[in-house]
Design a protein around this motif. Structure first.
Motif, short mmCIF file in Angstrom:
data_model
loop_
_atom_site.label_atom_id
_atom_site.label_comp_id
_atom_site.label_asym_id
_atom_site.label_seq_id
_atom_site.Cartn_x
_atom_site.Cartn_y
_atom_site.Cartn_z
N THR A 24 31.89 42.08 30.65
CA THR A 24 31.65 40.79 31.30
C THR A 24 31.52 41.02 32.80
O THR A 24 31.90 42.06 33.32
N CYS A 25 31.01 40.03 33.49
CA CYS A 25 30.82 40.12 34.94
C CYS A 25 32.02 39.61 35.73
O CYS A 25 31.95 39.52 36.95
N SER A 26 33.09 39.28 35.06
CA SER A 26 34.23 38.67 35.75
C SER A 26 35.00 39.67 36.61
O SER A 26 35.02 40.88 36.34
N GLY A 27 35.63 39.15 37.62
CA GLY A 27 36.50 39.96 38.47
C GLY A 27 37.67 40.51 37.69
O GLY A 27 38.12 41.64 37.93
N THR A 28 38.16 39.74 36.73
CA THR A 28 39.27 40.19 35.90
C THR A 28 38.87 41.42 35.10
O THR A 28 39.64 42.38 34.99
N CYS A 116 22.36 43.37 38.79
CA CYS A 116 21.80 42.08 39.19
C CYS A 116 22.82 41.20 39.91
O CYS A 116 22.46 40.25 40.60
N CYS A 117 24.10 41.49 39.72
CA CYS A 117 25.16 40.72 40.41
C CYS A 117 26.25 41.70 40.83
O CYS A 117 26.29 42.83 40.37
N GLN A 118 27.13 41.26 41.68
CA GLN A 118 28.16 42.16 42.21
C GLN A 118 29.39 42.17 41.31
O GLN A 118 30.48 41.81 41.71
N CYS A 119 29.17 42.67 40.09
CA CYS A 119 30.22 42.77 39.09
C CYS A 119 30.73 44.21 39.02
O CYS A 119 30.49 45.01 39.93
N TRP A 120 31.39 44.57 37.94
CA TRP A 120 31.92 45.93 37.78
C TRP A 120 30.80 46.97 37.80
O TRP A 120 30.99 48.05 38.32
N ARG A 121 29.63 46.61 37.24
CA ARG A 121 28.51 47.56 37.25
C ARG A 121 28.04 47.84 38.68
O ARG A 121 27.66 48.95 39.00
N TRP A 122 28.06 46.83 39.52
CA TRP A 122 27.67 47.00 40.92
C TRP A 122 28.58 48.04 41.57
O TRP A 122 28.13 48.97 42.23
N LYS A 123 29.88 47.86 41.36
CA LYS A 123 30.83 48.78 41.97
C LYS A 123 30.76 50.16 41.33
O LYS A 123 30.81 51.18 42.01
N MET A 124 30.61 50.21 40.01
CA MET A 124 30.56 51.49 39.33
C MET A 124 29.30 52.27 39.69
O MET A 124 29.36 53.43 40.09
#
Length: 157
Positions: A24-28, A116-124
Motif C-alpha cells: 500500500t502507499c500508506s505511511g504506516t 508515481c507518489c512519495q510512498c515506500w517505493r519512492w523511498k526504496m
C-alpha cells in the motif's frame, strides 16, 4: 493472454501477485518495512491493477541486472530485506556529480521519480538509485532504465 501461454510460470506469478498483494502507499506501510522479517515479501501493485504484458516486459528487462543483488528481479515481489538495505540510502548526500545523475533520472523517468507518489517505493527506489550511483557508478540513464523497468504502480507504460 497469448504471452501467458508462452510462460506459464510468469503467468502464475502474475496471477498470484495481482490477486494477493500486500503493498500500500500508506505511511504506516512504509514504516512497517523496517520491522518486517527480512525474508518476507512486499507483493503486488500499489496504485493501479497490474497488466500482464507490461509485467512480462519488466521481469524480462530486469534480467540484465541480475548480477546486482540490490535490484529486485520482480518489481511486484520485493524481498523486504532488500528494501530494508536500500531505503537508508535515500537520505545519503550525493556529490554534485552524483546528484546530477540522480536529477537526470528524476527528469527523464516515466514517473518523474522512482514512483508515481512519495510512498515506500519512492523511498526504496530513490535509495536504490543513490546506492547504484554512489556505490556502483551508475549514470542517470541507467537509473532511468532501472526505475522504468521497476515501476510497481501497476498499469502499462
Amino acid at each position: 493472454m497469448a504471452i501467458a501461454a508462452e510462460d506459464t510460470s510468469l503467468a502464475s506469478r502474475f496471477k498470484d501477485l495481482s490477486e494477493n498483494g500486500n503493498s500500500t502507499c500508506s505511511g504506516t506501510f512504509t514504516e512497517s518495512i523496517a520491522t518486517m522479517p527480512s525474508t518476507s515479501r512486499i507483493k503486488g501493485s500499489c496504485c493501479s491493477p497490474m497488466e500482464m504484458k507490461r509485467y512480462v516486459e519488466q521481469v524480462n528487462g530486469l534480467t540484465k541486472y541480475r548480477d546486482i543483488a540490490m535490484i529486485p528481479s520482480d518489481p511486484y515481489d520485493i524481498p523486504s530485506g532488500i528494501a530494508q538495505k536500500v531505503m537508508p540510502y535515500y537520505d545519503v548526500k550525493l556529490t554534485s556529480t552524483e546528484q546530477k545523475a540522480y536529477d537526470y533520472a528524476m527528469a527523464k523517468s516515466e514517473e518523474k521519480g522512482p514512483c508515481c507518489c512519495q510512498c515506500w517505493r519512492w523511498k526504496m527506489y530513490g535509495g536504490l538509485a543513490k546506492y547504484l550511483i554512489h556505490e556502483r557508478g551508475f549514470t542517470g540513464e541507467q537509473i532511468v532504465d532501472v526505475w522504468d523497468l521497476s515501476d510497481g504502480c501497476g498499469g502499462g507504460m
